[in-house]
Design an enzyme around this catalytic site. Structure first.
Site, PDB file in Angstrom:
ATOM      1  N   SER A 266       0.813  -1.205   0.000  1.00 26.01           N
ATOM      2  CA  SER A 266       0.000   0.000   0.000  1.00 26.01           C
ATOM      3  C   SER A 266       0.855   1.268   0.000  1.00 26.01           C
ATOM      4  O   SER A 266       1.718   1.413  -0.855  1.00 26.01           O
ATOM      5  CB  SER A 266      -0.961  -0.057   1.189  1.00 26.01           C
ATOM      6  N   LYS A 270       4.189   1.995  -2.362  1.00 25.17           N
ATOM      7  CA  LYS A 270       4.649   3.174  -3.107  1.00 25.17           C
ATOM      8  C   LYS A 270       6.100   3.438  -2.691  1.00 25.17           C
ATOM      9  O   LYS A 270       6.973   3.754  -3.502  1.00 25.17           O
ATOM     10  CB  LYS A 270       3.797   4.404  -2.771  1.00 25.17           C
ATOM     11  N   HIS A 407      -7.614  -5.719   0.076  1.00 20.63           N
ATOM     12  CA  HIS A 407      -6.388  -4.923   0.190  1.00 20.63           C
ATOM     13  C   HIS A 407      -5.577  -5.404   1.386  1.00 20.63           C
ATOM     14  O   HIS A 407      -5.978  -5.191   2.531  1.00 20.63           O
ATOM     15  CB  HIS A 407      -6.827  -3.462   0.389  1.00 20.63           C
TER      16      HIS A 407
HETATM   17  C1  GTR Z   1      -5.370   4.587   1.693  1.00 22.65           C
HETATM   18  C2  GTR Z   1      -4.783   5.390   0.571  1.00 22.65           C
HETATM   19  C3  GTR Z   1      -4.062   4.489  -0.379  1.00 22.65           C
HETATM   20  C4  GTR Z   1      -3.200   3.452   0.316  1.00 22.65           C
HETATM   21  C5  GTR Z   1      -3.751   3.002   1.637  1.00 22.65           C
HETATM   22  C6  GTR Z   1      -2.758   2.327   2.594  1.00 22.65           C
HETATM   23  O1  GTR Z   1      -6.108   5.347   2.562  1.00 22.65           O
HETATM   24  O2  GTR Z   1      -5.837   6.043  -0.082  1.00 22.65           O
HETATM   25  O3  GTR Z   1      -3.317   5.257  -1.315  1.00 22.65           O
HETATM   26  O4  GTR Z   1      -1.905   3.887   0.438  1.00 22.65           O
HETATM   27  O5  GTR Z   1      -4.292   4.015   2.370  1.00 22.65           O
HETATM   28  O6  GTR Z   1      -1.597   2.702   2.688  1.00 22.65           O
HETATM   29  O7  GTR Z   1      -3.218   1.430   3.315  1.00 22.65           O
END
Ligand code: GTR
Length: 427
Positions: A266, A270, A407
């Site tokens: 996540s 990045k 996710h």
């Molecule tokens: C979310 C964000 C994503 C992702 C995620 C995470 O809120 O919108 O870009 O990075 O968090 O890191 O779990």
């Protein structure tokens, strides 16, 4: 410019709870306006790039500079002397299967920064130095391991659904809350070391975090300076921490520092992409559900958008990135170029079927459109042009899977990454 037409698929406009006050996110492929990706193999002056040598000497530095200027900001080059201090060594971690070391990495010239606490798990009884996964975690070291003897981190933590954080601090309930995301026992049993640190050791993950994080301390006049266009963001700072771990690992006899895989999930996916783009010591670069600002093609505007991410998490990126809110076409880069920066090293991009916010198809396409650079080096990519079915990994030097489920980074994901790394490292 290559033209990519949008593809039809099931229509859905799904509001995302966290952003319900904003426009609902788009999940309709047919609503993506036609877009062109910035050219990978054309230099800033418009000349075609046709060889691996031209890529390495000319185009790669240009693409890296574009990401520094427009997305992540530039990592400072000089932070002075780095200090390593071993805080603990445990010889029977993970039910006796691993040696665990905790090492503080700090900066002699910036004593106000308390440093980062690297936690290294090494397999026991190995005949030779082992390859190592390197990544950063959402919570303190106590969250990463199932062992319960780690001192609780005293640093600022983001509260989360099930991370036991109270008043922005870890509690006993935080222990092991990330253990499923870090398959330490599996990695160690497969002959890999795993090096992790809590990203908040370098910078707390909130908009004002730079004031008490490394970025503040490294700024010219300490924490008083607002960050400007082109200055690094939190992702850059977290990636810096990963490179300091790579430095440390060159001093660690149990690890083969020529075999490092950088991994992240996540926002930290990045981070692993950006760390891999900047630091060629990471021979394998793994992006797990990295989404917008990571592997997802920003021009697709599926799920999370540039406008949403730069509003919710302005501190992750350099300030310039927000200029591309509702204006992605003006951005001189897209995520295929971020993946290409790892070439000719190996990249694994993973999505999750239910993680539509991260735009799985956009994540797939980044690896597909990075392929021409890998081809210059004689390296093979996915071997397919269409996103594969769930749980059917595909690809060679660039590999991809979309896992069933939500996710997350799971055992299934690690079960793909470990053999991938072994194959790439030839060990
Ligand atoms: C979310 C964000 C994503 C992702 C995620 C995470 O809120 O919108 O870009 O990075 O968090 O890191 O779990």
């Amino acid at each position: 410019m290559r033209h990519l037409s949008s593809l039809g698929c099931a229509l859905a406009l799904i509001p995302v709870a966290a952003f319900s006050q904003q426009k609902p996110a788009n999940y309709d492929e047919s609503a993506i306006p036609p877009y062109s990706l910035p050219e990978l193999l054309k230099s800033d002056s418009g000349n075609p790039v046709t060889t691996a040598q031209e890529w390495t000497a000319l185009r790669r530095p240009q693409v890296l500079a574009l990401f520094q200027k427009h997305v992540f900001g530039k990592t400072p080059a000089n932070w002075g002397k780095v200090v390593y201090e071993t805080l603990s060594v445990k010889t029977d971690a993970l039910d006796g299967k691993a040696i665990r070391k905790i090492v503080r990495i700090s900066l002699a010239d910036y004593p106000h920064w308390p440093g980062l606490e690297l936690m290294l798990h090494l397999p026991k009884n190995t005949q030779k130095p082992v390859p190592c996964f390197v990544g950063t975690s959402f919570g303190g070291n106590e969250a990463v391991t199932p062992d319960t003897d780690i001192p609780l981190s005293a640093r600022w933590m983001r509260p989360g659904k099930e991370n036991g954080v109270v008043d922005n601090r870890s509690t006993e309930k935080s222990r092991g809350t990330e253990k499923d995301r870090w398959q330490l026992a599996l990695a160690v049993s497969e002959g890999f070391a795993v090096a992790t640190y809590y990203c908040g050791d370098v910078e707390p993950d909130h908009a004002e975090g730079w004031k008490t994080g490394l970025r503040g301390f490294l700024s010219k006049d300490g924490a008083g300076t607002e960050w400007k266009e082109g200055d690094w963001g939190a992702i850059g700072a977290w990636a810096w921490g990963l490179s300091r771990i790579a430095d440390f690992l060159t001093t660690e006899a149990g690890v083969d520092a020529k075999k490092l895989a950088v991994v992240g999930h996540s926002r930290l996916g990045k981070t692993s992409l950006w760390a891999g783009a900047q630091d060629p010591r990471f021979g394998v670069v793994i992006s797990n559900n990295s989404g917008e600002g990571g592997a997802a093609i920003m021009r697709r505007n599926i799920g999370e958008t540039t406008a949403v991410i730069t509003k919710a998490f302005p501190h992750w990126f350099t300030k310039t990135y927000s200029n591309y809110s509702h204006n992605e076409a003006a951005c001189p880069v897209d995520s295929h170029m971020l993946v290409a920066l790892a070439a000719p090293r190996s990249v694994y991009i993973a999505s999750a079927e239910e993680d539509r916010w991260a735009d799985p198809k956009g994540e797939f396409l980044a690896g597909l459109h990075a392929q021409p650079v890998f081809t210059l080096f004689g390296k093979k990519g996915y071997g397919v042009n269409e996103q594969p079915a769930p749980n059917a990994p595909t690809g060679d030097t660039i590999r991809y899977h979309i896992r069933t489920g939500k996710h997350d980074i799971t055992r299934y994901d690690w079960e793909q990454y470990l053999p991938f790394a072994r194959l790439q490292f030839g060990s």
